[in-house]
Write a protein that holds these residues in place. Structure first.
Motif, PDB file in Angstrom:
ATOM      1  N   THR A  61       0.827  -1.203   0.000  1.00 26.03           N
ATOM      2  CA  THR A  61       0.000   0.000   0.000  1.00 26.03           C
ATOM      3  C   THR A  61       0.864   1.257   0.000  1.00 26.03           C
ATOM      4  O   THR A  61       0.589   2.217  -0.740  1.00 26.03           O
ATOM      5  CB  THR A  61      -0.936   0.007   1.217  1.00 26.03           C
ATOM      6  N   ARG A  62       1.906   1.254   0.830  1.00 21.24           N
ATOM      7  CA  ARG A  62       2.814   2.407   0.871  1.00 21.24           C
ATOM      8  C   ARG A  62       3.468   2.645  -0.489  1.00 21.24           C
ATOM      9  O   ARG A  62       3.560   3.792  -0.950  1.00 21.24           O
ATOM     10  CB  ARG A  62       3.896   2.180   1.924  1.00 21.24           C
ATOM     11  N   LEU A  63       3.905   1.582  -1.139  1.00 16.07           N
ATOM     12  CA  LEU A  63       4.579   1.719  -2.426  1.00 16.07           C
ATOM     13  C   LEU A  63       3.613   2.134  -3.526  1.00 16.07           C
ATOM     14  O   LEU A  63       3.983   2.893  -4.434  1.00 16.07           O
ATOM     15  CB  LEU A  63       5.270   0.405  -2.795  1.00 16.07           C
ATOM     16  N   GLU A  64       2.377   1.659  -3.451  1.00 16.59           N
ATOM     17  CA  GLU A  64       1.383   2.062  -4.445  1.00 16.59           C
ATOM     18  C   GLU A  64       1.054   3.547  -4.310  1.00 16.59           C
ATOM     19  O   GLU A  64       0.916   4.263  -5.317  1.00 16.59           O
ATOM     20  CB  GLU A  64       0.114   1.222  -4.275  1.00 16.59           C
ATOM     21  N   LYS A  65       0.945   4.023  -3.084  1.00 14.20           N
ATOM     22  CA  LYS A  65       0.714   5.448  -2.859  1.00 14.20           C
ATOM     23  C   LYS A  65       1.909   6.275  -3.326  1.00 14.20           C
ATOM     24  O   LYS A  65       1.743   7.366  -3.879  1.00 14.20           O
ATOM     25  CB  LYS A  65       0.443   5.704  -1.376  1.00 14.20           C
ATOM     26  N   GLU A  66       3.114   5.750  -3.104  1.00 14.66           N
ATOM     27  CA  GLU A  66       4.315   6.450  -3.556  1.00 14.66           C
ATOM     28  C   GLU A  66       4.347   6.542  -5.076  1.00 14.66           C
ATOM     29  O   GLU A  66       4.720   7.577  -5.647  1.00 14.66           O
ATOM     30  CB  GLU A  66       5.562   5.720  -3.045  1.00 14.66           C
ATOM     31  N   ARG A  67       3.951   5.477  -5.741  1.00 20.41           N
ATOM     32  CA  ARG A  67       3.915   5.471  -7.206  1.00 20.41           C
ATOM     33  C   ARG A  67       2.925   6.516  -7.728  1.00 20.41           C
ATOM     34  O   ARG A  67       3.235   7.264  -8.665  1.00 20.41           O
ATOM     35  CB  ARG A  67       3.526   4.077  -7.710  1.00 20.41           C
ATOM     36  N   ALA A  68       1.752   6.581  -7.114  1.00 24.42           N
ATOM     37  CA  ALA A  68       0.751   7.562  -7.531  1.00 24.42           C
ATOM     38  C   ALA A  68       1.225   8.983  -7.266  1.00 24.42           C
ATOM     39  O   ALA A  68       1.030   9.889  -8.089  1.00 24.42           O
ATOM     40  CB  ALA A  68      -0.565   7.289  -6.803  1.00 24.42           C
ATOM     41  N   ALA A  69       1.863   9.204  -6.109  1.00 24.17           N
ATOM     42  CA  ALA A  69       2.352  10.540  -5.768  1.00 24.17           C
ATOM     43  C   ALA A  69       3.443  10.988  -6.732  1.00 24.17           C
ATOM     44  O   ALA A  69       3.469  12.153  -7.160  1.00 24.17           O
ATOM     45  CB  ALA A  69       2.868  10.549  -4.330  1.00 24.17           C
ATOM     46  N   LEU A  70       4.349  10.079  -7.097  1.00 22.25           N
ATOM     47  CA  LEU A  70       5.406  10.415  -8.043  1.00 22.25           C
ATOM     48  C   LEU A  70       4.834  10.793  -9.406  1.00 22.25           C
ATOM     49  O   LEU A  70       5.314  11.727 -10.053  1.00 22.25           O
ATOM     50  CB  LEU A  70       6.364   9.228  -8.192  1.00 22.25           C
ATOM     51  N   GLU A  71       3.831  10.077  -9.823  1.00 21.30           N
ATOM     52  CA  GLU A  71       3.204  10.385 -11.112  1.00 21.30           C
ATOM     53  C   GLU A  71       2.591  11.782 -11.108  1.00 21.30           C
ATOM     54  O   GLU A  71       2.745  12.547 -12.062  1.00 21.30           O
ATOM     55  CB  GLU A  71       2.135   9.338 -11.422  1.00 21.30           C
ATOM     56  N   VAL A  72       1.930  12.125 -10.019  1.00 21.54           N
ATOM     57  CA  VAL A  72       1.316  13.452  -9.911  1.00 21.54           C
ATOM     58  C   VAL A  72       2.383  14.545  -9.866  1.00 21.54           C
ATOM     59  O   VAL A  72       2.274  15.572 -10.556  1.00 21.54           O
ATOM     60  CB  VAL A  72       0.424  13.524  -8.651  1.00 21.54           C
ATOM     61  N   LEU A  73       3.431  14.341  -9.075  1.00 16.77           N
ATOM     62  CA  LEU A  73       4.479  15.353  -8.932  1.00 16.77           C
ATOM     63  C   LEU A  73       5.236  15.567 -10.236  1.00 16.77           C
ATOM     64  O   LEU A  73       5.474  16.713 -10.642  1.00 16.77           O
ATOM     65  CB  LEU A  73       5.454  14.925  -7.829  1.00 16.77           C
ATOM     66  N   LEU A  74       5.603  14.484 -10.913  1.00 11.16           N
ATOM     67  CA  LEU A  74       6.331  14.619 -12.174  1.00 11.16           C
ATOM     68  C   LEU A  74       5.465  15.232 -13.266  1.00 11.16           C
ATOM     69  O   LEU A  74       5.946  16.016 -14.090  1.00 11.16           O
ATOM     70  CB  LEU A  74       6.855  13.246 -12.613  1.00 11.16           C
ATOM     71  N   THR A  75       4.182  14.880 -13.262  1.00 17.11           N
ATOM     72  CA  THR A  75       3.269  15.499 -14.227  1.00 17.11           C
ATOM     73  C   THR A  75       3.185  17.003 -13.992  1.00 17.11           C
ATOM     74  O   THR A  75       3.161  17.801 -14.941  1.00 17.11           O
ATOM     75  CB  THR A  75       1.865  14.876 -14.110  1.00 17.11           C
ATOM     76  N   GLY A  76       3.156  17.413 -12.721  1.00 13.64           N
ATOM     77  CA  GLY A  76       3.131  18.841 -12.397  1.00 13.64           C
ATOM     78  C   GLY A  76       4.364  19.564 -12.900  1.00 13.64           C
ATOM     79  O   GLY A  76       4.283  20.703 -13.385  1.00 13.64           O
ATOM     80  N   VAL A  77       5.521  18.909 -12.828  1.00 16.73           N
ATOM     81  CA  VAL A  77       6.757  19.524 -13.303  1.00 16.73           C
ATOM     82  C   VAL A  77       6.757  19.655 -14.825  1.00 16.73           C
ATOM     83  O   VAL A  77       7.059  20.721 -15.374  1.00 16.73           O
ATOM     84  CB  VAL A  77       7.977  18.689 -12.845  1.00 16.73           C
ATOM     85  N   PHE A  78       6.391  18.604 -15.532  1.00 10.85           N
ATOM     86  CA  PHE A  78       6.460  18.624 -16.996  1.00 10.85           C
ATOM     87  C   PHE A  78       5.385  19.493 -17.618  1.00 10.85           C
ATOM     88  O   PHE A  78       5.636  20.160 -18.626  1.00 10.85           O
ATOM     89  CB  PHE A  78       6.386  17.195 -17.541  1.00 10.85           C
TER      90      PHE A  78
END
Length: 224
Positions: A195-212
């Motif tokens: 669960t922790r890793l799945e949340k981390e994966r989703a958070a990374l996707e959101v953060l990187l999308t915000g940057v690009f």
């Protein structure tokens, strides 16, 4: 305490001994995984979110500098994306060529994020295997114990003692209880890690999308 543990091993036989060894190994892996996720600061994104907000408002240098203080996995990946985009901004590229390079960069950062997250999933399959085989080992011990008990009953014939029979049955069921006692907490730990890793994966996707997406907007605005 020591005497009760010794008697438990004597009653349960080799199956309980195997389950004890598995439980010790599983505990070691769980502690190592907990330390690994804590060291990677999985789930801690407050500073990274602030940096992405600064990046989207145009404070790019300030955003990258802020991430130097954060040693988390998400901070390292987001900072890499920001620095790469800043390098692209400094190159004399046409709009089409820049879009192509930025898309390649996004794929590269995403692949790097996936690789880092995959590294954090190491040994989870081993823990998952423990949750599957521990109850089966316990059941195997119970079946073997029941076979032995009924063999004794057959040999005793009509003079069999019901108390002895009941004692043999509860000793046989002891291995099933031990197997479940190992599998249940390990299953909880595996679910928590996943669960922790799945949340981390989703958070990374959101953060990187915000940057690009902020980078694309900032490069389109001067030509409009």
């Amino acid at each position: 305490m020591v005497e009760s543990s010794s008697s438990l091993l004597e009653l349960g036989g080799p199956v309980v001994l195997v389950l004890l060894g598995i439980s010790v190994l599983a505990l070691a892996v769980i502690l190592a995984k907990a330390f690994q996720l804590s060291n990677a600061r999985v789930g801690r994104h407050s500073l990274v979110r602030q940096a992405v907000t600064m990046w989207r408002t145009g404070e790019r240098s300030k955003a990258t500098q802020a991430l130097l203080k954060d040693r988390s996995l998400s901070a390292a990946l987001v900072r890499s994306a920001m620095e790469a985009i800043q390098k692209l901004d400094g190159q004399p590229l046409s709009s089409q060529e820049r879009d192509i390079r930025e898309e390649r960069l996004r794929e590269e950062i995403s692949a790097r994020a996936a690789d880092r997250l995959f590294g954090l999933t190491s040994w989870l399959k081993a823990l998952d295997l423990v949750t599957q085989i521990a109850p089966l080992l316990g059941l195997l011990g119970t079946v073997l114990g029941m076979i032995e008990t009924f063999q004794t009953l057959q040999e005793s014939g009509s003079s069999a003692n019901p108390g002895t029979l009941a004692g043999g049955i509860w000793v046989a069921l002891l291995t099933t209880a031990c197997g479940l006692a190992v599998a249940i907490p390990v299953s909880v730990a595996v679910t928590w890690f996943e669960t922790r890793l799945e949340k981390e994966r989703a958070a990374l996707e959101v953060l990187l999308t915000g940057v690009f997406t902020a980078g694309a907007t900032s490069n389109q605005s001067p030509s409009s």
